[in-house]
Design a protein around this motif. Structure first.
Motif, PDB file in Angstrom:
ATOM      1  N   ASP A  13      24.818  99.464   3.346  1.00  0.00           N
ATOM      2  CA  ASP A  13      25.564  99.806   4.558  1.00  0.00           C
ATOM      3  C   ASP A  13      24.621 100.045   5.736  1.00  0.00           C
ATOM      4  N   PHE A  14      23.509 100.708   5.444  1.00  0.00           N
ATOM      5  CA  PHE A  14      22.536 100.958   6.506  1.00  0.00           C
ATOM      6  C   PHE A  14      21.985  99.635   7.034  1.00  0.00           C
ATOM      7  N   SER A  15      21.645  98.742   6.145  1.00  0.00           N
ATOM      8  CA  SER A  15      21.113  97.442   6.545  1.00  0.00           C
ATOM      9  C   SER A  15      22.125  96.670   7.386  1.00  0.00           C
ATOM     10  N   ASN A  16      23.395  96.704   6.964  1.00  0.00           N
ATOM     11  CA  ASN A  16      24.445  96.010   7.727  1.00  0.00           C
ATOM     12  C   ASN A  16      24.616  96.626   9.112  1.00  0.00           C
ATOM     13  N   ALA A  17      24.549  97.960   9.186  1.00  0.00           N
ATOM     14  CA  ALA A  17      24.691  98.635  10.473  1.00  0.00           C
ATOM     15  C   ALA A  17      23.562  98.242  11.423  1.00  0.00           C
ATOM     16  N   ILE A  18      22.338  98.175  10.907  1.00  0.00           N
ATOM     17  CA  ILE A  18      21.192  97.794  11.735  1.00  0.00           C
ATOM     18  C   ILE A  18      21.391  96.387  12.293  1.00  0.00           C
ATOM     19  N   LYS A  19      21.860  95.465  11.448  1.00  0.00           N
ATOM     20  CA  LYS A  19      22.113  94.095  11.910  1.00  0.00           C
ATOM     21  C   LYS A  19      23.183  94.071  12.991  1.00  0.00           C
ATOM     22  N   GLU A  20      24.215  94.889  12.823  1.00  0.00           N
ATOM     23  CA  GLU A  20      25.290  94.904  13.817  1.00  0.00           C
ATOM     24  C   GLU A  20      24.835  95.584  15.116  1.00  0.00           C
ATOM     25  N   PHE A  21      23.991  96.623  15.012  1.00  0.00           N
ATOM     26  CA  PHE A  21      23.420  97.215  16.226  1.00  0.00           C
ATOM     27  C   PHE A  21      22.635  96.153  17.006  1.00  0.00           C
ATOM     28  N   ALA A  22      21.850  95.349  16.277  1.00  0.00           N
ATOM     29  CA  ALA A  22      21.060  94.302  16.922  1.00  0.00           C
ATOM     30  C   ALA A  22      21.960  93.280  17.605  1.00  0.00           C
ATOM     31  N   GLY A  23      23.126  93.044  17.036  1.00  0.00           N
ATOM     32  CA  GLY A  23      24.071  92.131  17.662  1.00  0.00           C
ATOM     33  C   GLY A  23      24.617  92.660  18.977  1.00  0.00           C
ATOM     34  N   VAL A  24      24.549  93.963  19.158  1.00  0.00           N
ATOM     35  CA  VAL A  24      25.035  94.590  20.399  1.00  0.00           C
ATOM     36  C   VAL A  24      23.948  94.627  21.456  1.00  0.00           C
ATOM     37  N   VAL A  25      22.753  95.081  21.090  1.00  0.00           N
ATOM     38  CA  VAL A  25      21.711  95.321  22.095  1.00  0.00           C
ATOM     39  C   VAL A  25      20.568  94.311  22.042  1.00  0.00           C
ATOM     40  N   GLY A  26      20.544  93.464  21.020  1.00  0.00           N
ATOM     41  CA  GLY A  26      19.432  92.535  20.831  1.00  0.00           C
ATOM     42  C   GLY A  26      18.429  93.093  19.840  1.00  0.00           C
ATOM     43  N   LYS A  27      17.791  92.217  19.068  1.00  0.00           N
ATOM     44  CA  LYS A  27      16.859  92.664  18.030  1.00  0.00           C
ATOM     45  C   LYS A  27      15.701  93.479  18.599  1.00  0.00           C
TER      46      LYS A  27
END
Length: 519
Positions: A13-27
């Protein structure tokens, strides 16, 4: 990637959240590696390295990105820790309350949205520092003054939200706050005061609107993410008269504040008058090793030499008068006669080549600077934590606090280094416990001393107004009237407004229900 993950959150879940955060603000605006995350540690902490370490950080650039981040955090139950400029040093700096939190870093949101010369205010975002706002006002030719805290790198919004104080007549920063925009945990955006009126032209002119006033609920709390804040600015006065008075005896503290109280309440001295102890004042110019290389508190003989060499008192009092010159001179007669009535008092209207005088004079006229940070050199090793009890502007209370706290400092092997700052009907006592962070025994003594002072101050009716992350729970428990009814209220509000507990869990001892049950 950081090896720390939020407690109770599955790695997937943490890994998925990090990927989705990156989708919002950029990697490039999501930080998970150890090197960038090291900037979110408390470099001056009384705790050992490895405490209060984030798992990641995400840096949005606006309200819409914050809303999307909160949606993701709610879905995965990711705890976020919000910072503005991240310069809340001596109280935890940019570190989270608990290891594993994801930093919600608002430093990119550093826009000065408006400066209104006519009505004397600015509207700013969380990442705006005192120095940034000061330079902006100078660049546009403004005649408005800011009221900075001592370090120029601090945040205008963050300091007001933490109940911070400055040194001009606008020194109570939350009182000078007017109007907020807040993103709630569910993503809803709320504007307080007149900002709730569609098309309002007076958001930063008055705090009041129909219904309850909520601004205070978002200070020192975890009920929302403040994204815009109005701050009243002081029009440049036609005259300014700073002064310093030195007092020879420690016990003069009582007379100083008995004299100061009516001058402050009646606004004869309009700014935040401050009495600075000998070592705080001296530390801007010399280090402890110049006078004593032994262990334990500085001996009286060394203190006497410091006072003589630097032309300082055991207490060094700063204040200023503002306004048309005839009014200043009329009020000065009252101030001078009153404050110089204490035997041995020495008045200074200028002090050449004195960095402490220079930075105080600049602060009292709204010029941010970094000189006070040099007092960290007194011990060396960088460690410091501030103990900040409140009292009334009473000479007897000030002296009682001073004697109680100085005695404990000396028992634990520390110098007393502090100042008393008077608002209108309140007095902030700031004790700076300094230590070498590399000296584990010394650091542990500092931690133990702080915890003892919290309980002893509370027993005699002195509560802290602000504190380091490590002591938030302890201090919350000292506010125990009616079995802790106030913190029960905080928790009831938290449970309704942030049921998933994603916003800064543990801030000021306010925990979401799930964490209260497991603590």
């Amino acid at each position: 990637m950081s090896s720390v993950v939020p407690q109770g959150v599955a790695a997937a879940d943490f890994s998925n959240a990090i990927k989705e955060f990156a989708g919002v603000v950029g990697k490039d605006r999501v930080y998970v590696d150890e090197q960038p995350l090291s900037s979110y540690r408390d470099a001056y902490s009384p705790l050992a390295d490895g405490e209060f370490i984030p798992s990641a950080a995400v840096a949005p650039d606006g309200v819409e990105q914050i809303q999307k981040i909160l949606k993701i955090a709610n879905a995965y139950k990711i705890p976020l820790w919000t910072i503005g400029t991240g310069r809340n040093f001596a109280y935890g700096g940019p570190a989270p309350r608990k290891s594993g939190y994801v930093m919600l870093d608002l430093r990119r949101m550093n826009r000065i949205i408006e400066v209104n010369e006519k009505y004397g205010y600015a509207l700013v975002e969380p990442g705006v520092s005192y120095m940034q706002l000061y330079r902006h006002l100078r660049a546009i030719g403004s005649k408005l003054w800011i009221d900075p805290a001592a370090p120029a790198w601090g945040g205008v919004m963050g300091n007001a939200l933490e109940h911070g104080a400055g040194y001009t007549p606008y020194g109570d920063h939350f009182i000078m706050q007017c109007g907020m925009e807040v993103v709630l945990a569910d993503g809803e955006v709320v504007r307080t005061g007149q900002g709730a009126l569609a098309g309002s032209k007076h958001w930063q002119v008055t705090k009041h609107a129909a219904g309850p006033q909520f601004d205070g609920m978002f200070t020192q709390s975890n009920f929302g993410v403040v994204t815009k804040m109005g701050i009243w600015l002081m029009p440049e006065p036609p005259g300014y008269k700073p002064f310093m008075i030195t007092y020879e005896r420690e016990e003069d503290l009582e007379a100083i504040f008995e004299i100061t109280r009516p001058l402050k309440v009646n606004q004869i001295i309009p700014n935040a008058a401050v009495a600075v102890d000998l070592l705080w004042e001296a530390s801007a110019k010399v280090t402890r090793r110049h006078y004593f290389d032994g262990k334990g508190p500085l001996p009286q003989s060394a203190r006497t030499r410091i006072a003589s060499d630097l032309k300082l008192g055991m207490w060094n009092y700063y204040g200023a008068l503002y306004g048309p010159p005839p009014i200043i001179e009329n009020n000065w007669k009252i101030v001078e006669e009153a404050l110089m009535s204490i035997p041995g008092a020495k008045l200074y209207l200028d002090r050449e080549n004195d960095p402490a005088w220079d930075y105080r004079v600049r602060l009292m006229r709204g010029e941010p600077n970094m000189t006070e940070f040099s007092i960290m050199n007194w011990i060396g090793g960088g460690g410091h934590v501030n103990f900040s009890p409140i009292s009334a502007p009473s000479g007897a209370e000030a002296l009682a606090q001073y004697n109680m706290i100085k005695r404990r400092c000396h028992e634990y092997g520390f110098d007393y280094i502090g100042e008393f700052l008077v608002g209108w009907r309140d007095m902030h006592h700031i004790l700076m416990i300094m230590y070498d962070r590399a000296d584990e025994a010394m650091r542990n003594r500092a931690y133990d001393l702080f915890g003892l002072l919290v309980d002893e101050a509370a027993e005699v009716g002195f509560g802290e107004y602000r504190t380091h992350l490590a002591f938030m729970d302890q201090i919350a428990k000292t506010y125990k009237h009616n079995d802790g009814a106030l913190w029960d209220l905080h928790h009831r509000i938290k449970d309704v407004m942030d049921p998933n507990g994603i916003l800064s869990p543990g801030k000021q001892g306010i925990w979401p229900k799930a964490m209260r049950e497991t603590s």
